[in-house]
Design a protein around this motif. Structure first.
Motif, mmCIF file in Angstrom:
data_model
loop_
_atom_site.group_PDB
_atom_site.id
_atom_site.type_symbol
_atom_site.label_atom_id
_atom_site.label_comp_id
_atom_site.label_asym_id
_atom_site.label_seq_id
_atom_site.Cartn_x
_atom_site.Cartn_y
_atom_site.Cartn_z
ATOM 1 N N GLU A 14 0.837 -1.199 0.000
ATOM 2 C CA GLU A 14 0.000 0.000 0.000
ATOM 3 C C GLU A 14 0.869 1.246 0.000
ATOM 4 O O GLU A 14 2.073 1.160 0.228
ATOM 5 C CB GLU A 14 -0.919 -0.016 1.233
ATOM 6 C CG GLU A 14 -2.172 -0.834 0.983
ATOM 7 C CD GLU A 14 -2.585 -1.672 2.176
ATOM 8 O OE1 GLU A 14 -2.203 -1.324 3.305
ATOM 9 O OE2 GLU A 14 -3.270 -2.683 1.956
ATOM 10 N N THR A 19 6.430 -2.681 3.518
ATOM 11 C CA THR A 19 6.323 -4.104 3.858
ATOM 12 C C THR A 19 7.723 -4.695 3.919
ATOM 13 O O THR A 19 8.040 -5.488 4.805
ATOM 14 C CB THR A 19 5.494 -4.855 2.785
ATOM 15 O OG1 THR A 19 4.313 -4.122 2.527
ATOM 16 C CG2 THR A 19 5.137 -6.252 3.251
ATOM 17 N N HIS A 38 8.308 -13.330 12.752
ATOM 18 C CA HIS A 38 6.940 -13.445 13.203
ATOM 19 C C HIS A 38 5.969 -13.387 12.028
ATOM 20 O O HIS A 38 6.345 -12.933 10.952
ATOM 21 C CB HIS A 38 6.682 -12.261 14.146
ATOM 22 C CG HIS A 38 5.753 -12.613 15.238
ATOM 23 N ND1 HIS A 38 4.499 -12.077 15.329
ATOM 24 C CD2 HIS A 38 5.888 -13.484 16.252
ATOM 25 C CE1 HIS A 38 3.894 -12.602 16.374
ATOM 26 N NE2 HIS A 38 4.713 -13.453 16.953
ATOM 27 N N ASN A 39 4.718 -13.801 12.252
ATOM 28 C CA ASN A 39 3.691 -13.677 11.203
ATOM 29 C C ASN A 39 3.618 -12.232 10.731
ATOM 30 O O ASN A 39 3.610 -11.310 11.548
ATOM 31 C CB ASN A 39 2.301 -14.069 11.738
ATOM 32 C CG ASN A 39 2.214 -15.554 12.082
ATOM 33 O OD1 ASN A 39 1.807 -15.917 13.176
ATOM 34 N ND2 ASN A 39 2.612 -16.392 11.167
ATOM 35 N N GLY A 40 3.591 -12.070 9.429
ATOM 36 C CA GLY A 40 3.442 -10.722 8.872
ATOM 37 C C GLY A 40 4.742 -9.938 8.785
ATOM 38 O O GLY A 40 4.732 -8.755 8.441
ATOM 39 N N SER A 41 5.882 -10.576 9.069
ATOM 40 C CA SER A 41 7.147 -9.827 9.044
ATOM 41 C C SER A 41 7.673 -9.598 7.619
ATOM 42 O O SER A 41 8.634 -8.860 7.433
ATOM 43 C CB SER A 41 8.211 -10.527 9.903
ATOM 44 O OG SER A 41 8.378 -11.857 9.497
ATOM 45 N N GLY A 42 7.062 -10.280 6.632
ATOM 46 C CA GLY A 42 7.439 -9.997 5.242
ATOM 47 C C GLY A 42 8.153 -11.145 4.535
ATOM 48 O O GLY A 42 8.654 -10.972 3.422
ATOM 49 N N LYS A 43 8.167 -12.315 5.153
ATOM 50 C CA LYS A 43 8.933 -13.446 4.608
ATOM 51 C C LYS A 43 8.411 -13.899 3.235
ATOM 52 O O LYS A 43 9.174 -14.027 2.285
ATOM 53 C CB LYS A 43 8.900 -14.631 5.597
ATOM 54 C CG LYS A 43 9.397 -14.265 6.990
ATOM 55 C CD LYS A 43 9.319 -15.437 7.942
ATOM 56 C CE LYS A 43 7.948 -16.012 8.198
ATOM 57 N NZ LYS A 43 7.017 -15.127 8.913
ATOM 58 N N SER A 44 7.092 -14.141 3.165
ATOM 59 C CA SER A 44 6.530 -14.603 1.883
ATOM 60 C C SER A 44 6.650 -13.523 0.818
ATOM 61 O O SER A 44 6.832 -13.827 -0.364
ATOM 62 C CB SER A 44 5.059 -14.984 2.048
ATOM 63 O OG SER A 44 4.947 -16.060 2.929
ATOM 64 N N THR A 45 6.547 -12.277 1.238
ATOM 65 C CA THR A 45 6.683 -11.169 0.284
ATOM 66 C C THR A 45 8.074 -11.206 -0.342
ATOM 67 O O THR A 45 8.213 -11.034 -1.561
ATOM 68 C CB THR A 45 6.428 -9.818 0.996
ATOM 69 O OG1 THR A 45 5.151 -9.885 1.614
ATOM 70 C CG2 THR A 45 6.499 -8.650 0.041
ATOM 71 N N GLN A 85 3.474 -22.007 1.046
ATOM 72 C CA GLN A 85 2.755 -22.415 2.252
ATOM 73 C C GLN A 85 1.470 -23.166 1.913
ATOM 74 O O GLN A 85 1.169 -24.195 2.474
ATOM 75 C CB GLN A 85 2.337 -21.105 2.931
ATOM 76 C CG GLN A 85 2.549 -21.010 4.385
ATOM 77 C CD GLN A 85 2.561 -19.523 4.811
ATOM 78 O OE1 GLN A 85 2.566 -18.597 4.004
ATOM 79 N NE2 GLN A 85 2.563 -19.308 6.094
ATOM 80 N N GLU A 163 7.529 -22.202 4.191
ATOM 81 C CA GLU A 163 6.790 -23.035 5.155
ATOM 82 C C GLU A 163 6.126 -24.216 4.455
ATOM 83 O O GLU A 163 4.962 -24.527 4.710
ATOM 84 C CB GLU A 163 5.790 -22.183 5.913
ATOM 85 C CG GLU A 163 6.518 -21.239 6.844
ATOM 86 C CD GLU A 163 5.588 -20.282 7.546
ATOM 87 O OE1 GLU A 163 4.730 -20.769 8.263
ATOM 88 O OE2 GLU A 163 5.738 -19.070 7.337
ATOM 89 N N HIS A 196 9.082 -21.618 10.625
ATOM 90 C CA HIS A 196 8.864 -21.300 12.043
ATOM 91 C C HIS A 196 9.472 -22.397 12.922
ATOM 92 O O HIS A 196 9.387 -22.333 14.137
ATOM 93 C CB HIS A 196 7.364 -21.197 12.339
ATOM 94 C CG HIS A 196 6.744 -19.934 11.834
ATOM 95 N ND1 HIS A 196 6.892 -18.730 12.476
ATOM 96 C CD2 HIS A 196 5.998 -19.680 10.750
ATOM 97 C CE1 HIS A 196 6.252 -17.795 11.800
ATOM 98 N NE2 HIS A 196 5.698 -18.345 10.735
#
Ligand SMILES: Nc1ncnc2c1ncn2[C@@H]1O[C@H](COP(=O)(O)OP(=O)(O)OP(=O)(O)O)[C@@H](O)[C@H]1O
Ligand SMILES: [Mg+2]
Length: 275
Positions: A14, A19, A38-45, A85, A163, A196
């Motif tokens: 956004e 991100t 942590h969840n949402g830290s940007g790994k998949s991005t 994932q 993951e 994780h």
């Protein structure tokens, strides 16, 4: 030599907020590198940026010496295999066999070689009995095994797992981890695993820890797990062996802070033999 080099990477979904915030790290050829956060830290991005599925705002990604850009996208993708994932969006073929074949066809593998490659890789992930089934009829864990066989069949230079074993039961997870580790060790396959699983991190060669889109820690697992305060701030766990070391310390017993259980068991045996 680095097979993957990420430099000063920035990306936002956004307009406001970042991100991925000035991320730099590299993955050495032949290494087993883990990304934690942590969840949402940007790994998949980051994984999507490396695959060219998202376009960065600034920064560079270099794979096998080739800069990621629109012209080089096909070359880059032929060098990387990725398992995400969620296995549901990864299937194209009508059967498991077709699905594994699809990637090979795209890689221009000779048709006479295909069956053998498909069968070998299906056997590696224990899916040989499901070759004529529709992928959509498989369980989440089975789908993930097929996806893994599909990328292994293509012999990528860099294998990224986002993951990828999270849908598997503990036995399935262990089995797949063993297969991957064997390939990594025997064929020097370079692995970048987003995970994780703190024990997987402990047994990797190099760790990149992310928090809110930023790289906050990098180094060997030994180095990273020494930063307990930072890890706690990031709400990241430490290996079970270190928890044992901490509990023993509270009880007045000082042991070497081994990050693997194997090391810890050896350390405890050594102490016992001195008693
Ligand atoms: N398509 C999207 N549009 C807008 N925001 C997104 C989108 N995908 C992810 N985000 C946001 O970007 C941030 C990073 O997401 P990302 O999926 O990379 O995290 P992650 O580290 O992989 O998390 P997890 O451990 O839960 O898989 C999160 O705040 C998420 O809400
Ligand atoms: Mg993710």
């Amino acid at each position: 030599m680095a097979i993957l080099e990420v430099k000063d990477l920035n990306f936002s979904y956004e307009e406001e907020g970042k991100t991925i915030d000035n991320v730099s790290f590299s993955v050495e050829e032949g290494s087993y590198t883990t990304i934690v956060g942590h969840n949402g830290s940007g790994k998949s991005t980051i994984a999507k940026l490396i695959m060219g599925l998202l376009e960065s705002a600034s920064g560079t990604i270099t794979i096998d010496g080739i800069a990621l850009n629109n012209e080089n996208l096909a070359k880059i993708r032929s060098r990387i295999g990725i398992v995400f994932q969620n296995p549901d969006n990864q299937f194209i073929g009508a059967t498991v066999r077709d699905d594994i074949a699809f990637g090979l066809e795209n890689h221009c593998v000779e048709p006479s070689m295909m069956d053998e490659i498909i069968d070998t890789n299906a056997a590696l992930v224990k899916m040989s009995d499901f070759m004529d089934q529709e992928p959509t009829h498989l369980s989440g864990g089975q789908k993930q095994r097929v996806a893994i066989a599909g990328v292994l069949a293509m012999k990528p230079k860099l294998l990224i797992f986002d993951e990828a074993t999270s849908m598997l039961d503990p036995d399935g997870k262990d089995e797949i981890k063993k297969v991957i580790m064997k390939l990594h060790k025997e064929s020097s396959l370079t692995i970048l695993s987003i995970t994780h699983d703190i024990d997987e991190v402990a047994s990797s060669d190099y760790v990149v820890a992310l928090d809110q889109g930023k790289v906050v820690l990098t180094g060997t697992p030994q180095e990273v797990f020494q930063q307990e305060k930072k890890l706690k701030e990031m709400k990241l766990d430490i290996p079970f062996s270190l928890k044992i070391a901490d509990e023993l310390k509270k009880r007045g017993v000082t042991v070497d802070r081994c990050i693997t259980m194997e090391g810890m068991v050896n350390e405890l045996c050594r102490l016992r033999s001195k008693m």
